[in-house]
Scaffold this active site. Structure first.
Site, PDB file in Angstrom:
ATOM      1  N   HIS A 433      63.329  13.481 -37.881  1.00 52.51           N
ATOM      2  CA  HIS A 433      62.663  14.769 -37.665  1.00 52.51           C
ATOM      3  C   HIS A 433      62.508  15.534 -38.982  1.00 52.51           C
ATOM      4  CE1 HIS A 433      62.678  19.120 -36.770  1.00 52.51           C
ATOM      5  NE2 HIS A 433      61.782  18.750 -35.880  1.00 52.51           N
ATOM      6  N   CYS A 809      50.169  -4.009 -74.217  1.00 50.70           N
ATOM      7  CA  CYS A 809      51.017  -3.364 -73.215  1.00 50.70           C
ATOM      8  C   CYS A 809      52.183  -2.639 -73.876  1.00 50.70           C
ATOM      9  CB  CYS A 809      51.529  -4.388 -72.198  1.00 50.70           C
ATOM     10  SG  CYS A 809      52.524  -5.691 -72.947  1.00 50.70           S
TER      11      CYS A 809
END
Length: 856
Positions: A433, A809
């Site tokens: 919830h 990279c």
């Protein structure tokens, strides 16, 4: 015979469609819609009937309740909690004390008896669920607390449950909501669904979303599963298993499970006996360590999820992600869908605006300030004063903008949650919830921390961070951060491919929303250190280590804490193990007992230790490959240095102590060595699993620290031995260009590999002959040094001559946009960046391309 639905009191589920929400309520209308349209496609949905909103109003009028209820609620002061509770209770008792009109009672019983006949029993077990029918409420979740009564047997008990559902329209919370917003209490109706129970008390249940709930990533189905009836999972009282399935390859027939996480499923709700309809029991220890669903069941549910999403998207004329409840009948051993509703949070989001929360406080400093951690909900950060509440009775103390810290929440907590800057709970998972409401409110939450209410004190300033992947952190004091808001429509696309460097699979879905052409560097190291945690050789030689431990114990050579001297390990190890052990560590003492216990605990539930390594590694890689699919994702094989490998569980046994690990046994030299070859074989098998089993053929591989072309050929040979062949099924193999030898001999490497990726960090160190971690020479470290730039320019030129792809990279273009411009000038194919510098570098690249006339 056609039914006039507008006046009907009771209807079969397949008589209603999604258009019938005003009389059937959202849940029942959705069930009817699916039974009519999706049952023919194989989606199994338990049958039942609807007691319509007409029946509810008929019940009120037959008992003359409207005026009585109005009278009770007249002059109510909603701030007076005691008065509210007294009046609310009075209204609910009034409804429960009413009697059904004879024709309505007869109809409800008649439908129940027919449903029993359908399921070949005299009294079928049903779930009785309320569903509010107010169309004009802006937030229907507040219309009435949605009551559910499980395992209801017998027509008389069904009547009682229906009355309780009617009464649930007048919970204290629902009364307050309607009073505050000026809604007429009688404009809100209620319908009740009576549906055959699925015996998930003997099986499992859960929810699935047809998108990633934290990031809104569209291409996955996320499934949560726990044992028993679904209530404990919904209430957040157990942490469920989580499975992620990739839609595009699932629908091509692949086994596209890209992640499986074992939950903490220590309790379950089952049928009770006598008056007790349900009860909570402990789950046996061995079941807690098993997944609640097998792979076939996970794939079956995911396919149904996709069918349901496709149906509603077509019906609504736009993408409609779904929130679906499912249950597994433990007697029939079959799966069922028991509910489906549109997911509301991400489907309403503006797609072109990305907000990125960036933490500025250094990681070392943050580490020392962690109070608790748990599951992150959302990707935001909030700072504020903590308010620890153990009970709703203390709710009036809660101030706007405070951070709510509590054990667990339910719908009655929502008025407090609406005032909170963030939420922290002891219990609960991603679908609890607290998590659902936090998402709807757009605030960060960290759930399932275990002990937040003990560790955090009311009044202390804390920071709740959900911007660091799937783990959420609560820090002491204020953490420095910034929020960047980017409108993606304004970002021009360069010709040079802009890719990303990704280490943590948990952040892949979030970063995939940035403009990109794939992943230029997916690092295995994060996955091995954080998901696997165990040295590969310790897994491969687990049985040998166990046998060794038993031998040493028999000889009384292990002390009471589990320690043993390394020279005794050499002496007693069998031949297989002795060949793999590190040399020169005679005097070292090792806690062999702890190593074995840690391995046993982490690998519990896996068929063998090697499978644990292969599956865990493949899930991490697959999550990154799926996030960026179909763009290429280049996975660099493991590039730990020996001192880093030694930090893994059991690593101390197998890793040598090197003077300079940066220049030692790393990268390619490991993969073909007799000692490590079998460990590298597991990496190859993980890649095969990702490409061939999951269908993620956008995955490519890269060899790091390859000192000579001959080494490159040896590695390709070992890969083939383990079934991973360059060129097969389109597999490309790249080499890292991070050593001067890679560039001087680039023409030879180009004949072995499909492309190069420049590792500018190591290339700079090795070109300038320095250790950037040494503060004495660190000031000389600069990727923009002329020598480094000349080498890079030369490599790009050679790669072009041989028709090979070339990218970068390393860190340089992330740190220096002008360095990215230099690369564009040289004609590089792709630049791979850290995610936080993608946008600024992209703009720098566009500027340079315009200058060069490449981009108009």
């Amino acid at each position: 015979m056609s039914v006039d639905k507008s006046k009907a009191l009771v209807l079969w589920l397949d008589e209603v469609t999604i258009e019938d929400i005003p009389i059937a309520g959202g849940k029942n209308a959705s069930l009817g819609e699916m039974i009519r349209n999706l049952s023919p496609l194989g989606v199994k949905i338990p049958y039942g009937y609807v007691v319509t909103a007409n029946a509810y109003y008929y019940f009120l009028d037959y008992n003359n309740l409207r005026d009585k209820i109005r009278k009770i609620l007249e002059g109510l002061n909603t701030d007076d909690l005691k008065d509210l509770q007294r009046r609310g209770h009075e209204v609910r008792e009034l409804i429960r004390g009413g009697t059904f009109p004879p024709d309505l009672e007869e109809a409800i019983k008649d439908y129940y008896n027919k449903l029993s006949e359908k399921y070949k029993t005299h009294a079928v077990d049903v779930a009785v669920r309320s569903s509010a029918t107010a169309e004009d409420l802006p937030d229907a979740s507040f219309a009435g607390q949605q009551e559910t009564y499980l395992n209801v047997v017998g027509a008389e008990n069904v009547l009682v449950a229906i009355k309780n559902c009617f009464a649930s329209l007048f919970t204290d919370r629902a009364i307050v909501y309607r009073e505050r917003f000026g809604f007429d209490h009688f404009k809100v109706g209620i319908a009740v669904g009576v549906q055959k129970m699925v015996r998930s008390d003997m099986g499992a249940s859960g929810v699935m979303f047809t998108l990633d709930t934290e990031t809104g990533f569209k291409d996955v189905v996320v499934i949560n599963a726990a044992y028993g009836l679904g209530e404990l999972l919904v209430r957040g009282e157990v942490t469920p298993d989580e499975y992620i399935v990739f839609k595009p390859t699932l629908m091509k027939g692949y086994s596209a499970i890209i992640e499986k996480k074992l939950g903490r499923k220590d309790r379950k709700m089952i049928y009770g006996t006598g008056d007790e309809r349900v009860k909570i029991v402990n789950v046996p220890k061995e079941d807690q360590k098993k997944f609640a669903l097998n792979d076939d069941e996970i794939l079956q549910l995911a396919k149904w999820g996709v069918l349901i999403e496709e149906h509603y998207s077509k019906k609504n004329g736009r993408w409609t992600p779904m929130d679906i409840e499912w249950a597994k009948d433990g007697i029939l051993n079959e799966l069922f869908v028991v509910q489906a509703r549109p997911e509301t949070v991400h489907s309403r989001k503006k797609e072109n605006v990305v907000k990125i929360y960036k933490i500025k406080t250094p990681e070392e400093e943050r580490k020392n300030r962690v109070i608790v951690k748990g599951i992150a909900v959302g990707d935001k950060i909030a700072t504020g004063k903590a308010r620890v509440l153990f009970d709703l009775k203390e709710a009036d103390q809660f101030q706007e903008g405070e951070i709510l810290v509590t054990d667990i929440t339910d719908p009655d907590w929502e008025p407090v949650m609406k005032k909170a800057a963030a939420i922290v709970t002891n219990r609960g998972g991603r679908t609890s919830h607290a998590a659902i409401v936090a998402r709807e409110l757009g605030i960060p939450a960290v759930v399932g921390t275990g002990n937040a209410t003990e560790k955090i004190k009311t009044g202390e300033e804390i920071t709740v961070s959900c911007a660091e992947g799937e783990t959420g952190y609560v820090y002491e004091g204020k953490i420095d951060y910034e929020v960047e808001e980017i409108n993606l429509e304004n970002i021009p696309k360069p010709k040079t491919k802009i890719m990303m460097n990704i280490g943590n699979p948990e952040s892949a879905f979030r970063y995939a929303s940035l403009p990109n052409d794939g992943v230029g560097l997916a690092r295995e190291e994060f996955i091995i250190a954080n998901y696997i945690k165990i040295h590969p050789l310790a897994l491969l030689h687990y049985e040998d280590l166990k046998e060794l431990y038993e031998k040493l114990e028999r000889e009384n050579l292990i002390d009471e804490k589990g320690f043993v001297q390394f020279k005794l390990i050499y002496h007693y190890a069998n031949g297989r193990l002795a060949n793999k052990l590190a040399k020169g560590k005679d005097k070292l003492r090792v806690n062999l007992r702890k190593i074995l216990q840690d391995i046993e605990n982490l690998t519990f539930g896996y068929e063998d230790k090697a499978t644990y390594y292969i599956k865990k590694l493949s899930y991490g890689i697959a999550k990154i490959a799926a996030a960026f699919y179909p763009n290429p994702v280049i996975v660099r094989f493991s590039d730990f240095k020996s001192n880093e490998y030694a930090n893994l569980i059991g690593g101390i046994l197998f890793e040598p102590e090197e003077e300079n690990p940066m220049l030692g046994w790393r990268g390619a030299s490991r993969y073909y060595s007799d000692v490590f070859k079998e460990a590298f074989g597991m990496e190859c098998k993980a890649i095969i699993r990702v490409r061939n089993k999951m269908g993620l053929t956008n995955t490519k591989v890269m060899i790091p620290f390859c000192r000579t072309p001959e080494e490159g050929e040896k590695v390709l040979q070992v890969m083939e031995e383990y079934g991973l062949r360059k060129g097969e099924n389109g597999l490309e193999v790249y080499v890292m260009a991070e050593l001067p030898s890679n560039i001087v001999l680039a023409d030879r490497y180009a004949q072995i590999f499909d492309g190069f990726s420049i590792g500018s960090n190591d290339l700079t160190q090795l070109t300038l002959g320095l250790d950037r971690d040494s503060e004495l020479v660190a000031h000389l470290y600069d990727e923009r040094n002329e020598a480094v730039k000349r080498l890079i320019a030369q490599l790009i030129k050679t790669a072009k001559e041989y028709g090979r792809k070339v990218g970068i990279c390393g860190q340089a273009p992330s740190d220096f946009p002008e360095f990215a411009q230099f690369l564009v000038e040289q004609g590089i194919d792709s630049i791979s960046l850290n995610p936080d510098s993608v946008l600024k570098t992209m703009l720098a690249v566009v500027e340079m391309e315009k200058k060069l006339g490449v981009l108009k």
